[in-house]
Design an enzyme around this catalytic site. Structure first.
Site, PDB file in Angstrom:
ATOM      1  N   LYS A  66     -29.944 -84.232 -15.182  1.00 17.07           N
ATOM      2  CA  LYS A  66     -29.261 -85.442 -15.670  1.00 17.07           C
ATOM      3  C   LYS A  66     -29.179 -86.556 -14.626  1.00 17.07           C
ATOM      4  O   LYS A  66     -29.200 -87.730 -14.952  1.00 17.07           O
ATOM      5  CB  LYS A  66     -27.862 -85.096 -16.170  1.00 17.07           C
ATOM      6  CG  LYS A  66     -27.903 -84.363 -17.510  1.00 17.07           C
ATOM      7  CD  LYS A  66     -26.586 -84.458 -18.235  1.00 17.07           C
ATOM      8  CE  LYS A  66     -26.690 -83.905 -19.638  1.00 17.07           C
ATOM      9  NZ  LYS A  66     -26.901 -82.427 -19.662  1.00 17.07           N
ATOM     10  N   GLU A  83     -20.043 -91.602 -21.795  1.00 16.09           N
ATOM     11  CA  GLU A  83     -19.405 -90.581 -22.611  1.00 16.09           C
ATOM     12  C   GLU A  83     -19.841 -89.234 -22.060  1.00 16.09           C
ATOM     13  O   GLU A  83     -20.889 -89.134 -21.421  1.00 16.09           O
ATOM     14  CB  GLU A  83     -19.827 -90.714 -24.071  1.00 16.09           C
ATOM     15  CG  GLU A  83     -21.140 -90.012 -24.447  1.00 16.09           C
ATOM     16  CD  GLU A  83     -22.380 -90.565 -23.757  1.00 16.09           C
ATOM     17  OE1 GLU A  83     -22.363 -91.755 -23.356  1.00 16.09           O
ATOM     18  OE2 GLU A  83     -23.357 -89.804 -23.604  1.00 16.09           O
ATOM     19  N   SER A 130     -33.991 -76.683 -16.770  1.00 16.16           N
ATOM     20  CA  SER A 130     -33.208 -77.925 -16.750  1.00 16.16           C
ATOM     21  C   SER A 130     -31.962 -77.884 -15.873  1.00 16.16           C
ATOM     22  O   SER A 130     -31.545 -78.896 -15.334  1.00 16.16           O
ATOM     23  CB  SER A 130     -32.823 -78.327 -18.175  1.00 16.16           C
ATOM     24  OG  SER A 130     -32.073 -77.310 -18.813  1.00 16.16           O
TER      25      SER A 130
HETATM   26  C1  LIG Z   1     -27.185 -81.734 -20.767  1.00 15.68           C
HETATM   27  C2  LIG Z   1     -28.103 -80.607 -20.524  1.00 15.68           C
HETATM   28  C3  LIG Z   1     -29.143 -80.283 -21.434  1.00 15.68           C
HETATM   29  C4  LIG Z   1     -29.326 -80.982 -22.747  1.00 15.68           C
HETATM   30  O1  LIG Z   1     -29.589 -82.339 -22.660  1.00 15.68           O
HETATM   31  P1  LIG Z   1     -31.046 -82.931 -22.920  1.00 15.68           P
HETATM   32  O2  LIG Z   1     -30.822 -84.384 -23.006  1.00 15.68           O
HETATM   33  O3  LIG Z   1     -31.538 -82.340 -24.211  1.00 15.68           O
HETATM   34  O4  LIG Z   1     -31.889 -82.527 -21.789  1.00 15.68           O
HETATM   35  C5  LIG Z   1     -30.016 -79.261 -21.125  1.00 15.68           C
HETATM   36  N1  LIG Z   1     -29.866 -78.538 -19.977  1.00 15.68           N
HETATM   37  C6  LIG Z   1     -28.881 -78.814 -19.088  1.00 15.68           C
HETATM   38  C7  LIG Z   1     -28.790 -78.002 -17.863  1.00 15.68           C
HETATM   39  C8  LIG Z   1     -27.968 -79.854 -19.333  1.00 15.68           C
HETATM   40  O5  LIG Z   1     -27.000 -80.100 -18.443  1.00 15.68           O
END
Ligand SMILES: *Cc1c(COP(=O)(O)O)cnc(C)c1O
Length: 392
Positions: free
Chosen positions: A88, A110, A376
């Site tokens: 993020k 948000e 992610s």
């Molecule tokens: C917020 C988050 C997501 C989901 O958000 P996307 O916009 O779909 O990437 C996925 N993995 C992690 C670790 C997150 O913090």
């Protein structure tokens, strides 16, 4: 071709469906963002912060034990090693520089689970900008550590007390505040959602992920193109970043893992492409889970980051055209996949990410394929959920 048109549409999806009062803010951003992003000044600052503050490039790690288990070559793109623990921050770093170039003094955002709120509070501290984060009152109770992180970083956390007191109510509140403070305030949206130009701008900031995958894979395998890229999709920003430079390379399969919650037909899921129909959500036309008369259905996923009733318009388009392959992963299977990755590779993933790991069992591939999974985020934030689940 997968690309955004001038009005912000990806095929049938996208655009900017916003109240009149928001036009000045959105128009200002739309008219300036491409030029600002293309400028040397922006690029130098963005690239240097990605390197020294975020810790990029993140490794492309060959997961040998996971590969052995699935009989295929699997690489993990380690976004979990970014500062603040997930992808993020790539976007919030980009948007805070954008806000500064636009002459803004205040940031609003948000947040649902608090991950985007923390990433926003982090870059506001970095730049000395005033930061207000809107968060559902219920989420504030449920996500205490992230609320305290934001406060430590100097942000003001304001409860949204309407509706179900969760993410969509926080989004409504942030939008309202933005309308009231248009001149000096920038609204940092956390995924590839919202009115044009947000989905495209956020995707471009996150596209550093696939930009790196290309040269890193070239170094390791002699080719820029894996056979498959797998990523989880909440709003879709980490997936958009991992797919971006492969959108128009049809030999690379793009696999998106949504959250099936307790099961697609259980009434408690966030499987947007499986259940969704076209409609307007948070300023763009996309697929969303809604009743016949257009009420947004309350989503459910064990992972807070996937607990969203829509997807970004680019993903609706990838689904609609068949360019993307979508699978829906249930809570229980994601939790088990999280444990599997922990035991095989010594990496405890975020529960969002664990959905992408489980997708390996739901798709077909060939033995000599190369698969890149976008990791992610890390699982530290999810320790309570792992503990409550307990199946390890
Ligand atoms: C917020 C988050 C997501 C989901 O958000 P996307 O916009 O779909 O990437 C996925 N993995 C992690 C670790 C997150 O913090």
């Amino acid at each position: 071709m997968i690309r955004v048109d001038e009005k912000g549409f990806y095929g049938k999806f996208g655009g900017a469906y916003i109240p009149e009062m928001l036009h000045p803010n959105i128009d200002e951003l739309k008219e300036n963002y491409e030029q600002i992003m293309a400028s040397d000044e922006f690029q130098v600052e963005f690239r240097s912060l990605l390197k020294d503050f975020v810790g990029r490039p993140t490794p492309l790690y060959f997961a040998s034990r996971l590969s052995e288990k699935y009989g295929v070559k699997i690489y993990l793109k380690r976004e979990d090693l970014c500062h603040t623990g997930a992808h993020k921050v790539n976007n919030t770093v980009g948007q805070i520089i954008m806000a500064k170039k636009l002459g803004k003094k205040r940031i609003i955002a948000e947040t649902g689970a608090g991950q985007h709120g923390v990433a926003t509070a982090t870059v506001c501290a970095l730049m000395g900008m005033e930061c207000t984060v809107y968060m559902g009152a219920l989420d504030i109770q449920r996500q205490r550590p992230n609320v305290e992180r934001m406060k430590i970083l100097g942000a003001k956390v304001v409860p949204a007390t309407s509706g179900s007191q969760t993410l969509k109510d926080a989004t409504n509140e942030a939008m309202r505040q933005w309308i009231n403070n248009p001149v000096d305030t920038h609204y940092i949206i956390g995924s590839v959602v919202g009115p044009h130009p947000y989905p495209e701008m956020v995707a471009r900031f996150q596209s550093v992920i696939s930009e790196e995958i290309k040269w890193q894979l070239k170094e390791k395998e002699g080719t820029e193109n894996p056979d498959l890229v797998i990523a989880c999709v909440g709003g879709g920003s980490n997936a958009a970043g991992a797919f971006f430079h492969y959108y128009n390379t049809p030999e690379v399969r793009l696999i998106a893992a949504e959250a099936a919650g307790l099961g697609i037909s259980s009434g408690k899921s966030a499987a947007t492409t499986a259940l969704g129909t076209p409609g307007i959500l948070h300023g763009s036309k996309t697929l969303l889970m809604q009743t016949e008369d257009g009420q947004v259905v309350e989503p459910h996923s064990i992972s807070a980051g996937l607990d969203y009733p829509g997807i970004g318009p680019v993903h609706a388009h990838l689904f609609d055209t068949g360019r993307g392959e979508f699978v829906a992963v249930e809570d229980e299977d994601a939790m088990k996949a999280g444990i599997e990755l922990s035991r095989l590779e010594g990496i405890i993933p975020a529960i969002e990410t664990a959905h992408a790991i489980h997708a390996l069992t739901m798709i077909e591939y060939k033995k000599d394929d190369i698969i890149v999974i976008n990791l992610s985020g890390r699982g530290d934030k999810d320790l309570d959920t792992y503990i409550k689940w307990g199946g390890y």
